[in-house]
Design an enzyme around this catalytic site. Structure first.
Site, PDB file in Angstrom:
ATOM      1  N   ARG A 179      -7.543  -3.416   9.468  1.00 41.00           N
ATOM      2  CA  ARG A 179      -6.629  -4.357  10.119  1.00 41.00           C
ATOM      3  C   ARG A 179      -7.246  -5.005  11.356  1.00 41.00           C
ATOM      4  NH1 ARG A 179      -2.365  -3.569   6.759  1.00 41.00           N
ATOM      5  NH2 ARG A 179      -1.821  -1.401   6.347  1.00 41.00           N
ATOM      6  N   ARG A 223      -6.251   2.029  17.737  1.00 37.72           N
ATOM      7  CA  ARG A 223      -5.951   0.582  17.633  1.00 37.72           C
ATOM      8  C   ARG A 223      -5.453  -0.018  18.937  1.00 37.72           C
ATOM      9  NH1 ARG A 223      -3.048   0.038  11.814  1.00 37.72           N
ATOM     10  NH2 ARG A 223      -4.999   0.073  10.663  1.00 37.72           N
ATOM     11  N   ASP A 242       1.971  -1.334  11.792  1.00 35.40           N
ATOM     12  CA  ASP A 242       0.636  -1.780  11.369  1.00 35.40           C
ATOM     13  C   ASP A 242       0.358  -3.237  11.740  1.00 35.40           C
ATOM     14  OD1 ASP A 242       0.092   0.699  10.291  1.00 35.40           O
ATOM     15  OD2 ASP A 242       0.855   0.169   8.308  1.00 35.40           O
ATOM     16  N   GLY A 276      -5.163   7.676   5.584  1.00 35.45           N
ATOM     17  CA  GLY A 276      -4.292   8.669   6.206  1.00 35.45           C
ATOM     18  C   GLY A 276      -3.055   8.929   5.361  1.00 35.45           C
ATOM     19  N   ARG A 318       2.785   5.960  -3.325  1.00 36.71           N
ATOM     20  CA  ARG A 318       3.936   6.765  -3.749  1.00 36.71           C
ATOM     21  C   ARG A 318       4.180   6.643  -5.247  1.00 36.71           C
ATOM     22  NH1 ARG A 318       4.239   5.612   1.528  1.00 36.71           N
ATOM     23  NH2 ARG A 318       5.562   6.821   2.926  1.00 36.71           N
ATOM     24  N   GLN A 344       4.801   9.066   7.169  1.00 33.51           N
ATOM     25  CA  GLN A 344       3.858   9.937   6.460  1.00 33.51           C
ATOM     26  C   GLN A 344       4.290  11.392   6.577  1.00 33.51           C
ATOM     27  OE1 GLN A 344      -0.038   9.071   7.993  1.00 33.51           O
ATOM     28  NE2 GLN A 344      -0.097   7.035   7.083  1.00 33.51           N
ATOM     29  N   LYS A 365       0.835  -1.209   0.000  1.00 31.65           N
ATOM     30  CA  LYS A 365       0.000   0.000   0.000  1.00 31.65           C
ATOM     31  C   LYS A 365       0.868   1.257   0.000  1.00 31.65           C
ATOM     32  CE  LYS A 365      -2.783   0.534   3.662  1.00 31.65           C
ATOM     33  NZ  LYS A 365      -2.457   1.795   4.358  1.00 31.65           N
TER      34      LYS A 365
HETATM   35  C1  S3P Z   1       2.644   4.656   6.172  1.00 33.95           C
HETATM   36  C2  S3P Z   1       3.205   4.990   7.370  1.00 33.95           C
HETATM   37  C3  S3P Z   1       2.653   4.548   8.670  1.00 33.95           C
HETATM   38  C4  S3P Z   1       1.684   3.378   8.520  1.00 33.95           C
HETATM   39  C5  S3P Z   1       0.729   3.571   7.381  1.00 33.95           C
HETATM   40  C6  S3P Z   1       1.486   3.749   6.078  1.00 33.95           C
HETATM   41  C7  S3P Z   1       3.239   5.188   4.935  1.00 33.95           C
HETATM   42  O1  S3P Z   1       1.968   5.629   9.267  1.00 33.95           O
HETATM   43  O2  S3P Z   1       0.964   3.189   9.718  1.00 33.95           O
HETATM   44  O3  S3P Z   1      -0.137   2.465   7.263  1.00 33.95           O
HETATM   45  O4  S3P Z   1       2.912   4.704   3.842  1.00 33.95           O
HETATM   46  O5  S3P Z   1       4.047   6.127   5.028  1.00 33.95           O
HETATM   47  P1  S3P Z   1       2.768   6.748  10.100  1.00 33.95           P
HETATM   48  O6  S3P Z   1       3.772   7.323   9.234  1.00 33.95           O
HETATM   49  O7  S3P Z   1       1.739   7.779  10.478  1.00 33.95           O
HETATM   50  O8  S3P Z   1       3.299   6.013  11.304  1.00 33.95           O
END
Ligand code: S3P
Length: 447
Positions: free
Chosen positions: A402, A358, A327, A102, A34, A177, A29
């Site tokens: 999840r 979670r 995750d 998110g 990206r 993120q 994912k």
């Molecule tokens: C992700 C970063 C993680 C992860 C999310 C995917 C990403 O979140 O929990 O499922 O693709 O950068 P955080 O960066 O907020 O920890």
């Protein structure tokens, strides 16, 4: 989701025999989001194979289209993105709806911050509850202006900077993120963007930036990293092969650990070291895991995972492992509930701001199925008796894919079936989950 349509409910029960077979889990994912975003910012046509065909990634594809990139899906599952070049995205005509994702929302904030356009972003009820200030506050230093609901929640509006300034920022929470949003903004800012992370998080953005020809340096600094990105590079279209998602592989992997006699092979799973915390933890718990055929695909390490059932023991999972398996805690907690002894998972504060809270939802999932579980500060404690828990509970999934999949894995081991109140969100990351699990011999059916 239409409130008039009742959510799909599923249950899982102990299958009559072991799980066995070879199954390919869907594409990663993180890398899928990206690939679409960098493709939209590059010059030329990016071809993506193995892209995750899930709801979350479809939201990113739709957002890139709304910003003027051409994104198409061929019958063979390959996707093509005709990019607009850095700074070349157009003002969207309508609100960008990022659904449950998110990652899509936060990374998009970074892109929008350094484009001279106005945009409004929203999401579903889960995403509208999640904190966005962690990206909008540092991104404001580029010259972008964000306005949002109380507490920095979606919907939010962005007025991107006309001439974006490069940002220097130390990310206070371990978050790929946030790091990625700042790097995406830095692509269209003249000069050097500097992002420091105190703990290393998944580096798919850094890998893909290099793959698309950006100038980037990464320095290891203690447990963290310092990333320097030179702005306004010529980002050139590049083909991307998306590996299988290790976070999705976690579900059949743990199911195979728990159902006696099982033996499952998961080919082509991503093995980025910053995503491998679950493998290390399962290994310490006594799981039977083998990685075969290690190779590199599109700049990311991959391998075939072979998992056989084994008796597990409880372990202490250190807090510094959290970013590499953030995750995977709900399904690890399921494994811990079938292990002998206590598993303490430390430092899980970030779990409170995922698709659901979670930390408490995982504890509730287990408690509803007869597992002895406790939250102490930011730690989750699961007391296993070495025998499968009673089960028989109905799990509230809180719009969280999840949690739904973790509960269904638990039900494959428990004495009585486990039900989930809403399995619809599984499609955000793992379309076809129930069918794939059934193809291995799992008993998952409508409840
Ligand atoms: C992700 C970063 C993680 C992860 C999310 C995917 C990403 O979140 O929990 O499922 O693709 O950068 P955080 O960066 O907020 O920890």
């Amino acid at each position: 989701m239409d409130a008039a349509i009742s959510p799909p409910r599923l249950l899982s029960r102990r299958p009559p025999g072991p799980l066995s077979g070879t199954v390919r889990v869907p594409g990663d994912k993180s890398i899928s989001h990206r690939a679409l975003m960098f493709g939209a910012l590059a010059v030329g046509e990016t071809r993506i194979s193995g892209l995750l065909d899930g709801e979350d990634v479809r939201r990113t594809a739709a957002a890139m289209r709304a910003l003027g990139a051409e994104v198409t899906e061929a019958a063979d599952g390959t996707w093509r993105v005709a990019g607009r070049g850095i700074g070349g995205l157009l003002e969207p005509e309508d609100v960008l709806d990022m659904g449950n994702s998110g990652t899509a929302a936060r990374l998009l904030c970074g892109i929008l911050a350094s484009h001279p356009l106005f945009a409004v972003m929203t999401g579903d009820a889960s995403l509208r509850r999640r904190p966005m200030r962690r990206v909008t506050d540092p991104l404001a230093a580029s010259g972008a202006r964000f306005t949002s609901r109380e507490g920095g929640r979606l919907p939010l509006a962005v007025e991107g900077a006309r001439l974006a300034l490069p940002i220097e920022y130390r990310v206070p929470v371990p978050s790929a993120q946030v790091k990625s949003a700042l790097l995406l903004a830095g692509l269209n800012a003249a000069g050097l963007t500097r992002v420091e992370e105190p703990e290393a998080t998944r580096d798919h953005s850094e890998n893909m930036l290099r793959h698309f020809g950006a100038e980037l340096s990464v320095e290891v600094a203690g447990a963290g990293r310092v990333i320097l990105l030179r702005g306004q590079p010529e980002l050139r279209a590049a083909d991307v092969t998306v590996p299988g998602d290790p976070s999705s592989a976690a579900f059949p992997m743990i199911a195979a650990c728990l159902v006696p006699g099982s033996s499952v092979v998961l080919p082509g799973v991503g093995l980025n070291p910053l995503r491998c915390g679950l493998l290390a933890t399962l290994d310490e718990m006594g799981a039977s895991l083998r990685i075969e055929n290690r190779r590199s695909e599109g700049g990311e390490p991959v391998g075939d995972l072979r998992v056989d059932a084994a008796a597990l023991r409880g372990v202490d999972v250190p807090p510094d492992r959290a970013p590499s398996m953030i995750d995977e805690y709900p399904v690890l907690a399921v494994a811990a509930s079938c292990a002998s002894g206590t598993t303490r998972m430390r430092g899980l504060r970030e779990l409170r701001v995922k698709e659901s809270d979670r930390l408490s939802a995982t504890a509730a999932l287990l408690a509803a199925n007869g597992v002895s579980v406790a939250i102490e500060g930011d730690d989750l404690l699961v007391h296993g008796s070495g025998r499968p828990p009673a089960g028989g509970g109905v799990v509230e999934t809180h719009m969280d894919h999840r949690l739904a999949m973790s509960a269904l894995v638990l039900g494959l081991a428990t004495e009585a079936p486990v039900r989930v109140d809403d399995a619809g969100f599984i499609d955000t990351s793992f379309p076809g989950f129930a069918d794939l699990m059934r193809s291995l011999g799992a008993a998952i059916e409508p409840a």
